[in-house]
Design a protein around this motif. Sequence first.
Motif, PDB file in Angstrom:
ATOM      1  N   ARG A  25      43.359  33.792  43.841  1.00 52.25           N
ATOM      2  CA  ARG A  25      42.075  33.339  44.382  1.00 52.25           C
ATOM      3  C   ARG A  25      41.022  34.351  43.983  1.00 52.25           C
ATOM      4  N   VAL A  26      39.763  34.047  44.308  1.00 52.01           N
ATOM      5  CA  VAL A  26      38.726  35.058  44.084  1.00 52.01           C
ATOM      6  C   VAL A  26      38.782  36.026  45.270  1.00 52.01           C
ATOM      7  N   THR A  27      39.071  37.285  44.979  1.00 56.03           N
ATOM      8  CA  THR A  27      39.237  38.258  46.055  1.00 56.03           C
ATOM      9  C   THR A  27      38.358  39.488  45.813  1.00 56.03           C
ATOM     10  N   HIS A  28      38.215  40.293  46.849  1.00 56.38           N
ATOM     11  CA  HIS A  28      37.332  41.462  46.806  1.00 56.38           C
ATOM     12  C   HIS A  28      38.025  42.640  46.127  1.00 56.38           C
ATOM     13  N   ASN A  29      39.258  42.862  46.483  1.00 56.22           N
ATOM     14  CA  ASN A  29      40.131  43.870  45.868  1.00 56.22           C
ATOM     15  C   ASN A  29      39.871  45.318  46.259  1.00 56.22           C
ATOM     16  N   ASP A  30      38.977  45.541  47.189  1.00 57.59           N
ATOM     17  CA  ASP A  30      38.757  46.925  47.675  1.00 57.59           C
ATOM     18  C   ASP A  30      38.255  46.828  49.112  1.00 57.59           C
ATOM     19  N   THR A  31      39.133  46.324  49.985  1.00 52.81           N
ATOM     20  CA  THR A  31      38.683  45.894  51.311  1.00 52.81           C
ATOM     21  C   THR A  31      38.775  46.993  52.369  1.00 52.81           C
ATOM     22  N   LYS A  32      38.392  48.211  52.003  1.00 50.74           N
ATOM     23  CA  LYS A  32      38.463  49.212  53.062  1.00 50.74           C
ATOM     24  C   LYS A  32      37.322  49.032  54.053  1.00 50.74           C
TER      25      LYS A  32
END
Length: 372
Positions: free
Chosen positions: A217-224
């Motif tokens: 899916r389209v994801t953020h990949n840096d979800t801190k």
Amino acid sequence: MIQKEEQQIIEVCKRFDIRGEYQSYEIINSGHINSTYRVYYLREGNIKDYILQKVNTYVFCDPIAVMENISSVTEYIRAKIKQKQATAKRNVLHYSKTLEGEYYAIDENGGFWRCCRYIDDSVSFTQTDNIKVIEESGIAFGEFQLYLADYPVEKLNIVIPHFHNTINRYAALRAAIEENQAGRVQEVQDVIDAYFAVEEIATKPYRLQKEGVLPLRVTHNDTKTSNILFDAHTFEHLSVIDLDTVMPGLVAFDFGDAIRVAASTAEEDEKDLNKVALDMQKYEAFTRGFVRTVKNSLTDAEKKSLSLGAIAMTLECGARFLTDYLNGDKYFRIHYPDQNLVRAKCQLTLGQDMIAKLAEMEKIVEKYFNEE
Ligand code: GN1
Ligand code: MG
């Protein structure tokens, strides 16, 4: 006297269409990659502040592609928010254009800069014990997922290929051991061995994606946690920030990377490993916010994969810190000599604790998917 750094900041700001008079700046130290500054201007008697960033082009070798993704994704989200509420002013970033109409400026040394308005009255947290904020974080990343669920994925530039390819990350660790560039392998053999002991479980979600079980899916990949802005008074979530790594990915990785930070008892670089564990109350709070938000949009396999995603992201991130330590600290910014090793040991301890608690974690995920 104006120092060199400040002079540079003033010069770069002039390239962006910022009205008013420059006042001052401060350094924001929470990221490990880009250099970030908060810059204050005086306009018509009011202070206006901006976030100015120098993009790390060692990490992002095509920064124009990064800005294309960011501008397109922010406009997409802005349109979605406007459909459901009157204004999106504080819910999505506004990047400034240069006088030439670009979203970036290149300085005389080839440095790549971008600038956005600081969202009024907002705060962010690297770590918090506030359960309401943690639950809000889950809602924020869940909403982000929903906003981009129908974003045309072929429009996204792959700015860092294989970013969350955990198998590749382990391969990079093996290469670093082989090359031993900084001569540090021997002193950390026990940490290396411990990372390989958990390789199978760490790489499992990535393998499930390769086998076609988990969709991209389209994801953020840096979800801190520090990548969410909250209202400074009510602590409601306003906007997800740092869209550098928006790319196709696994929902389990966005959930998991957030858990790695939001549900830990300690900071990412805690030295006293006795203080490092997964806090189940925090875990439940984030899960409640996230699952209630994305509930109707995930496949059964994705639902089952969320907790495993936390293990994968924690160990992958730790393996990356260890790899960088062995390579001589070229990738992540460090503030003292062995910080990457400290980070690697901390993430290992957290990952091991998650492995021990996996069944309990899965039960909590299920509870929120099954509630009426
Ligand atoms: C880096 O610098 P920051 O906070 O945006 C890294 C993430 C890691 C994180 C660990 C492009 O993010 O992948 O999870 O550090 N970003 C990149 O804190 O490598
Ligand atoms: Mg980032």
